[in-house]
Design a protein around this motif. Sequence first.
Motif, PDB file in Angstrom:
ATOM      1  N   GLU A 110      28.343  21.796   1.606  1.00  0.00           N
ATOM      2  CA  GLU A 110      27.659  23.123   2.301  1.00  0.00           C
ATOM      3  C   GLU A 110      27.340  22.836   3.797  1.00  0.00           C
ATOM      4  N   ILE A 111      27.816  23.948   4.600  1.00  0.00           N
ATOM      5  CA  ILE A 111      27.569  23.769   5.943  1.00  0.00           C
ATOM      6  C   ILE A 111      26.298  23.665   6.371  1.00  0.00           C
ATOM      7  N   ALA A 112      25.252  24.205   5.803  1.00  0.00           N
ATOM      8  CA  ALA A 112      23.935  24.187   5.990  1.00  0.00           C
ATOM      9  C   ALA A 112      23.186  22.636   5.899  1.00  0.00           C
ATOM     10  N   VAL A 113      23.730  22.056   4.697  1.00  0.00           N
ATOM     11  CA  VAL A 113      23.350  20.676   4.416  1.00  0.00           C
ATOM     12  C   VAL A 113      23.789  19.762   5.420  1.00  0.00           C
ATOM     13  N   PHE A 114      24.956  19.907   5.832  1.00  0.00           N
ATOM     14  CA  PHE A 114      25.537  19.033   6.945  1.00  0.00           C
ATOM     15  C   PHE A 114      24.756  19.221   8.326  1.00  0.00           C
ATOM     16  N   GLU A 115      24.452  20.642   8.708  1.00  0.00           N
ATOM     17  CA  GLU A 115      23.828  20.549   9.874  1.00  0.00           C
ATOM     18  C   GLU A 115      22.092  20.148   9.981  1.00  0.00           C
ATOM     19  N   HIS A 116      21.816  20.212   8.562  1.00  0.00           N
ATOM     20  CA  HIS A 116      20.367  19.822   8.445  1.00  0.00           C
ATOM     21  C   HIS A 116      20.261  18.174   8.473  1.00  0.00           C
ATOM     22  N   ALA A 117      21.409  17.657   8.148  1.00  0.00           N
ATOM     23  CA  ALA A 117      21.593  16.127   8.045  1.00  0.00           C
ATOM     24  C   ALA A 117      21.555  15.663   9.638  1.00  0.00           C
ATOM     25  N   GLY A 184      29.033  34.977   3.344  1.00  0.00           N
ATOM     26  CA  GLY A 184      30.200  35.273   4.218  1.00  0.00           C
ATOM     27  C   GLY A 184      30.948  34.156   4.660  1.00  0.00           C
ATOM     28  N   GLY A 185      31.879  34.666   5.299  1.00  0.00           N
ATOM     29  CA  GLY A 185      32.607  33.409   5.984  1.00  0.00           C
ATOM     30  C   GLY A 185      31.920  32.708   7.373  1.00  0.00           C
ATOM     31  N   LYS A 186      32.656  31.531   7.728  1.00  0.00           N
ATOM     32  CA  LYS A 186      32.127  30.842   9.076  1.00  0.00           C
ATOM     33  C   LYS A 186      33.333  30.093   9.511  1.00  0.00           C
ATOM     34  N   VAL A 187      33.176  30.189  10.977  1.00  0.00           N
ATOM     35  CA  VAL A 187      34.169  29.539  11.871  1.00  0.00           C
ATOM     36  C   VAL A 187      33.154  28.919  12.907  1.00  0.00           C
ATOM     37  N   ARG A 188      33.744  27.671  13.808  1.00  0.00           N
ATOM     38  CA  ARG A 188      33.080  27.121  14.774  1.00  0.00           C
ATOM     39  C   ARG A 188      33.970  27.731  15.969  1.00  0.00           C
ATOM     40  N   ARG A 189      33.237  28.514  16.849  1.00  0.00           N
ATOM     41  CA  ARG A 189      33.663  28.863  18.230  1.00  0.00           C
ATOM     42  C   ARG A 189      32.916  28.601  19.510  1.00  0.00           C
ATOM     43  N   ASP A 190      33.811  27.857  20.277  1.00  0.00           N
ATOM     44  CA  ASP A 190      33.099  27.366  21.547  1.00  0.00           C
ATOM     45  C   ASP A 190      31.784  26.547  21.146  1.00  0.00           C
ATOM     46  N   GLY A 191      31.978  25.731  20.082  1.00  0.00           N
ATOM     47  CA  GLY A 191      30.916  24.844  19.857  1.00  0.00           C
ATOM     48  C   GLY A 191      29.944  25.360  18.898  1.00  0.00           C
ATOM     49  N   ARG A 192      29.952  26.574  18.554  1.00  0.00           N
ATOM     50  CA  ARG A 192      28.791  27.185  17.627  1.00  0.00           C
ATOM     51  C   ARG A 192      29.242  27.606  16.465  1.00  0.00           C
ATOM     52  N   ILE A 193      28.450  27.333  15.345  1.00  0.00           N
ATOM     53  CA  ILE A 193      28.968  28.080  13.911  1.00  0.00           C
ATOM     54  C   ILE A 193      28.635  29.702  14.180  1.00  0.00           C
ATOM     55  N   VAL A 194      29.641  30.489  13.818  1.00  0.00           N
ATOM     56  CA  VAL A 194      29.565  32.085  13.915  1.00  0.00           C
ATOM     57  C   VAL A 194      29.805  32.416  12.559  1.00  0.00           C
ATOM     58  N   SER A 195      28.893  33.545  12.128  1.00  0.00           N
ATOM     59  CA  SER A 195      29.532  34.286  10.840  1.00  0.00           C
ATOM     60  C   SER A 195      30.732  35.264  11.068  1.00  0.00           C
ATOM     61  N   VAL A 196      31.473  35.288  10.186  1.00  0.00           N
ATOM     62  CA  VAL A 196      32.665  36.277  10.220  1.00  0.00           C
ATOM     63  C   VAL A 196      32.868  36.690   8.803  1.00  0.00           C
ATOM     64  N   PRO A 197      33.506  37.634   8.688  1.00  0.00           N
ATOM     65  CA  PRO A 197      33.949  38.297   7.189  1.00  0.00           C
ATOM     66  C   PRO A 197      34.775  37.113   6.387  1.00  0.00           C
ATOM     67  N   MET A 215      44.224  31.735   3.999  1.00  0.00           N
ATOM     68  CA  MET A 215      42.751  32.733   4.373  1.00  0.00           C
ATOM     69  C   MET A 215      41.882  31.437   4.755  1.00  0.00           C
ATOM     70  N   THR A 216      41.016  31.899   5.716  1.00  0.00           N
ATOM     71  CA  THR A 216      39.941  30.883   6.001  1.00  0.00           C
ATOM     72  C   THR A 216      38.598  31.195   4.861  1.00  0.00           C
ATOM     73  N   ILE A 217      38.160  30.133   4.910  1.00  0.00           N
ATOM     74  CA  ILE A 217      37.016  29.780   3.873  1.00  0.00           C
ATOM     75  C   ILE A 217      35.766  29.226   4.742  1.00  0.00           C
ATOM     76  N   PRO A 218      34.484  29.402   4.399  1.00  0.00           N
ATOM     77  CA  PRO A 218      33.551  28.615   5.002  1.00  0.00           C
ATOM     78  C   PRO A 218      33.237  27.088   4.362  1.00  0.00           C
ATOM     79  N   TRP A 219      34.069  26.113   4.554  1.00  0.00           N
ATOM     80  CA  TRP A 219      34.340  25.067   4.385  1.00  0.00           C
ATOM     81  C   TRP A 219      33.419  24.105   5.157  1.00  0.00           C
ATOM     82  N   ILE A 234      36.934  25.614  15.431  1.00  0.00           N
ATOM     83  CA  ILE A 234      37.422  25.059  13.988  1.00  0.00           C
ATOM     84  C   ILE A 234      37.488  26.143  13.084  1.00  0.00           C
ATOM     85  N   GLU A 235      38.492  26.241  12.004  1.00  0.00           N
ATOM     86  CA  GLU A 235      38.733  26.962  11.096  1.00  0.00           C
ATOM     87  C   GLU A 235      39.175  25.842   9.984  1.00  0.00           C
TER      88      GLU A 235
END
Length: 359
Positions: A110-117, A184-197, A215-219, A234-235
């Motif tokens: 889960e992305i949020a857990v990694f960012e919290h860590a 929803g989806g997530k990618v990293r763009r220019d160093g920031r995590i952004v929400s996408v479909p 297809m892309t997934i929010p991994w 990153i995708e």
Amino acid sequence: MSQQDNPDTQMKWMIYGANGYTGELIARDAVKRGLRPVLAGRNRDKVEALARELGLEARVFGLDDDARLLAQVKGLGLVLHCAGPFSATAAPMIEACLRASAHYLDITGEIAVFEHAQSLNERARAAGVVICPGVGFDVVPTDCVAAALKDALPDATHLALGFDSRSSFSPGTAKTSIEGMAQGGKVRRDGRIVSVPLAYRVRRIDFGAGEKLSMTIPWGDISTAYHTTGIPNIEVFIPGSAGMIRGARFANLIRPLLGWPWVQRLLKERIGKTVVGPDEQKRADQGTYVWGEARNARGDRKVARVHTTNVYSLTVYAALSVVGHLLQVRPTGGAYTPAKLLGADLVTKLPGSGALDIE
């Protein structure tokens, strides 16, 4: 390994969530390796029955009482946390580990857990505690591929990762996926995590067994690969049939509904009644192809691939490899990714993994 040579005799450690599908697999394999973890979780009947069978200490407690949680973690050197969804369970366990000076590992994706860590890096460094979520299939193979590609193309600006797995879901993984669809989806763009479909980008990829529509997934690598490599874009991809991709894009239309608590509760209750993790025979037949692609501003491109065992066996092997490392070595405290902690070759050292090839 003899008991007197076993570093586990010097550091007491715990598997929390040992009553779950993956937690039990890890507990059983740990005992085969001569390790003696404490088994813990909220389900008294399951935890105590497994502990009796394996001859291990059992502890039964939840994560909603901070004082009791801290009391249970004090005196341990390490906690391997296997009780999801980690969006709800990781933060209190990490806090208890920091306060008790115990290393923290988990098997989240889960992305949020990694960012919290990562936000706790300075606290972990000061406490001499290693915080390293994602020591299972989520995200060890892709993190190692990311690290290897960074070494091969140091000035990379774009990173794509992905995997082709036929493994079926365990109940915990299925529940986490339901949460992820609502976000929803997530990618990293220019160093920031952004929400996408969901299914934001579609392309054809050869993960190692021929080209497939993907297809892309929010991994989790949307977080971890950045902290491992510093690559700003990153995708992450998985294969998907045209029908699956249409379904994911349709889910974008009903995402507000999927986010309602009662809908989440209903779907998770159904999963709990109907989803069973794969048995040993199915796991043996479900290998995984892992792929990555790095590009730089000049258009140079490097591609990496590695074939691994199934996702659940890899999670067992990887998690216990990281546990074994921390039982023997005392690294500098801080928030780590798996490849930052043990190197890009970690995945190739796991049973059932081939070489990590770069072209």
